[in-house]
Scaffold this motif. Structure first.
Motif, PDB file in Angstrom:
ATOM      1  N   PHE A   1       0.841  -1.187   0.000  1.00 36.87           N
ATOM      2  CA  PHE A   1       0.000   0.000   0.000  1.00 36.87           C
ATOM      3  C   PHE A   1       0.880   1.243   0.000  1.00 36.87           C
ATOM      4  N   PRO A   2       0.442   2.285  -0.739  1.00 37.49           N
ATOM      5  CA  PRO A   2       1.220   3.531  -0.792  1.00 37.49           C
ATOM      6  C   PRO A   2       0.847   4.438   0.362  1.00 37.49           C
ATOM      7  N   ILE A   3       1.798   5.228   0.817  1.00 35.14           N
ATOM      8  CA  ILE A   3       1.466   6.186   1.875  1.00 35.14           C
ATOM      9  C   ILE A   3       1.088   7.547   1.298  1.00 35.14           C
ATOM     10  N   LYS A   4       1.385   7.773   0.032  1.00 36.15           N
ATOM     11  CA  LYS A   4       1.038   9.021  -0.645  1.00 36.15           C
ATOM     12  C   LYS A   4       0.553   8.677  -2.052  1.00 36.15           C
ATOM     13  N   CYS A   5       0.327   9.689  -2.855  1.00 37.28           N
ATOM     14  CA  CYS A   5      -0.056   9.487  -4.246  1.00 37.28           C
ATOM     15  C   CYS A   5       0.981   8.581  -4.916  1.00 37.28           C
ATOM     16  N   ILE A   6       0.526   7.607  -5.709  1.00 39.84           N
ATOM     17  CA  ILE A   6       1.450   6.589  -6.216  1.00 39.84           C
ATOM     18  C   ILE A   6       2.546   7.139  -7.120  1.00 39.84           C
ATOM     19  N   ARG A   7       2.321   8.277  -7.735  1.00 35.15           N
ATOM     20  CA  ARG A   7       3.336   8.854  -8.614  1.00 35.15           C
ATOM     21  C   ARG A   7       4.178   9.927  -7.921  1.00 35.15           C
ATOM     22  N   SER A   8       3.915  10.157  -6.660  1.00 36.25           N
ATOM     23  CA  SER A   8       4.650  11.159  -5.891  1.00 36.25           C
ATOM     24  C   SER A   8       6.060  10.652  -5.568  1.00 36.25           C
ATOM     25  N   TYR A   9       7.027  11.552  -5.641  1.00 35.25           N
ATOM     26  CA  TYR A   9       8.408  11.176  -5.328  1.00 35.25           C
ATOM     27  C   TYR A   9       8.539  10.737  -3.868  1.00 35.25           C
ATOM     28  N   ASP A  10       7.728  11.331  -2.986  1.00 36.37           N
ATOM     29  CA  ASP A  10       7.804  11.032  -1.553  1.00 36.37           C
ATOM     30  C   ASP A  10       7.071   9.751  -1.157  1.00 36.37           C
ATOM     31  N   ASN A  11       6.437   9.094  -2.117  1.00 43.86           N
ATOM     32  CA  ASN A  11       5.668   7.896  -1.790  1.00 43.86           C
ATOM     33  C   ASN A  11       6.574   6.752  -1.351  1.00 43.86           C
ATOM     34  N   ILE A  12       6.065   5.963  -0.421  1.00 40.77           N
ATOM     35  CA  ILE A  12       6.722   4.728   0.012  1.00 40.77           C
ATOM     36  C   ILE A  12       5.680   3.626  -0.110  1.00 40.77           C
ATOM     37  N   TRP A  13       6.068   2.510  -0.726  1.00 46.16           N
ATOM     38  CA  TRP A  13       5.195   1.340  -0.822  1.00 46.16           C
ATOM     39  C   TRP A  13       5.538   0.421   0.340  1.00 46.16           C
ATOM     40  N   ILE A  14       4.564   0.167   1.212  1.00 45.08           N
ATOM     41  CA  ILE A  14       4.768  -0.671   2.394  1.00 45.08           C
ATOM     42  C   ILE A  14       4.203  -2.059   2.115  1.00 45.08           C
ATOM     43  N   ASN A  15       4.976  -3.110   2.407  1.00 44.97           N
ATOM     44  CA  ASN A  15       4.461  -4.483   2.324  1.00 44.97           C
ATOM     45  C   ASN A  15       3.736  -4.782   3.642  1.00 44.97           C
ATOM     46  N   PHE A  16       2.421  -4.793   3.571  1.00 46.11           N
ATOM     47  CA  PHE A  16       1.579  -4.951   4.754  1.00 46.11           C
ATOM     48  C   PHE A  16       1.919  -6.212   5.547  1.00 46.11           C
ATOM     49  N   ASN A  17       2.269  -7.283   4.873  1.00 47.89           N
ATOM     50  CA  ASN A  17       2.524  -8.555   5.562  1.00 47.89           C
ATOM     51  C   ASN A  17       3.809  -8.576   6.376  1.00 47.89           C
ATOM     52  N   ASN A  18       4.667  -7.605   6.174  1.00 48.80           N
ATOM     53  CA  ASN A  18       5.887  -7.543   6.972  1.00 48.80           C
ATOM     54  C   ASN A  18       5.814  -6.496   8.079  1.00 48.80           C
ATOM     55  N   VAL A  19       4.638  -5.872   8.243  1.00 50.02           N
ATOM     56  CA  VAL A  19       4.461  -4.875   9.297  1.00 50.02           C
ATOM     57  C   VAL A  19       4.170  -5.589  10.613  1.00 50.02           C
ATOM     58  N   LEU A  20       4.960  -5.295  11.619  1.00 47.97           N
ATOM     59  CA  LEU A  20       4.744  -5.847  12.952  1.00 47.97           C
ATOM     60  C   LEU A  20       3.744  -4.986  13.709  1.00 47.97           C
ATOM     61  N   CYS A  21       3.964  -3.655  13.686  1.00 46.74           N
ATOM     62  CA  CYS A  21       3.052  -2.730  14.347  1.00 46.74           C
ATOM     63  C   CYS A  21       3.297  -1.327  13.820  1.00 46.74           C
ATOM     64  N   TYR A  22       2.404  -0.434  14.176  1.00 48.09           N
ATOM     65  CA  TYR A  22       2.604   0.980  13.902  1.00 48.09           C
ATOM     66  C   TYR A  22       2.257   1.735  15.171  1.00 48.09           C
ATOM     67  N   TYR A  23       2.876   2.891  15.353  1.00 50.53           N
ATOM     68  CA  TYR A  23       2.626   3.641  16.577  1.00 50.53           C
ATOM     69  C   TYR A  23       2.872   5.125  16.355  1.00 50.53           C
ATOM     70  N   LEU A  24       2.355   5.885  17.275  1.00 53.36           N
ATOM     71  CA  LEU A  24       2.466   7.336  17.270  1.00 53.36           C
ATOM     72  C   LEU A  24       3.394   7.742  18.397  1.00 53.36           C
ATOM     73  N   GLU A  25       4.368   8.574  18.079  1.00 51.26           N
ATOM     74  CA  GLU A  25       5.289   9.098  19.088  1.00 51.26           C
ATOM     75  C   GLU A  25       5.279  10.610  18.956  1.00 51.26           C
ATOM     76  N   GLY A  26       4.571  11.279  19.857  1.00 49.86           N
ATOM     77  CA  GLY A  26       4.326  12.714  19.680  1.00 49.86           C
ATOM     78  C   GLY A  26       3.362  12.869  18.519  1.00 49.86           C
ATOM     79  N   LYS A  27       3.798  13.593  17.493  1.00 48.52           N
ATOM     80  CA  LYS A  27       2.994  13.719  16.271  1.00 48.52           C
ATOM     81  C   LYS A  27       3.557  12.873  15.137  1.00 48.52           C
TER      82      LYS A  27
END
Length: 157
Positions: A94-120
């Protein structure tokens, strides 16, 4: 004709894709660099191509294409932007930004252990314990994860 153009593109740009599909399952994320993309798993590999092209090559191992997967999800689930790409049960990007954006990162969902918020700041920790900071809101990340789960349940049923 298309296969010939693809072979010429690979040869011209000196792209060496890893042999076999096992390598793909180890990918944590794909991000853009000035020279192409950086594919990060337990190791980091640089490729002279776009993230979309690389994901399309992974999909072609399973007789699919980026465009066909994206179109099917848009039509059947109504997800219009930042569509998760379900290649198979072990490869859901899944992309974190527009798929053609230079700043986009494609994350492989199946390798995600967790996500968290630290401050903002939003972080993702992968199964190999690598952590990356994302430039998106926690609300947007949760929406993307919800979309991934919706796509997975649709495909697997």
């Amino acid at each position: 004709m298309i296969k010939k153009l693809k072979r010429e593109f690979i040869k011209k740009n000196n792209i060496k894709l890893p042999s076999g599909s096992f390598y793909f399952y180890q990918i944590n994320y794909i991000c853009n660099t000035p020279d192409g993309i950086l594919v990060v798993s337990d190791e980091k590999k640089q490729f002279n191509c776009s993230g979309i092209w690389f994901i399309n090559q992974m999909a072609s191992f399973y007789y699919r294409s980026f465009e066909s997967i994206s179109r099917a999800i848009r039509i059947n689930l109504g997800i219009k932007t930042n569509v998760p790409i379900y290649i198979n049960k072990g490869l859901i990007f899944f992309p974190i930004k527009c798929i053609r954006s230079y700043d986009n990162i494609w994350i492989n969902f199946n390798n995600v252990l967790c996500y968290y918020l630290e401050g903002k700041d939003v972080y993702i920790k992968f199964k190999n314990l690598e952590t990356i900071k994302l430039d998106i809101s926690i609300k947007k990340l949760r929406k993307q994860i919800e979309n991934v789960n919706q796509v997975a349940s649709w495909v697997e049923n």
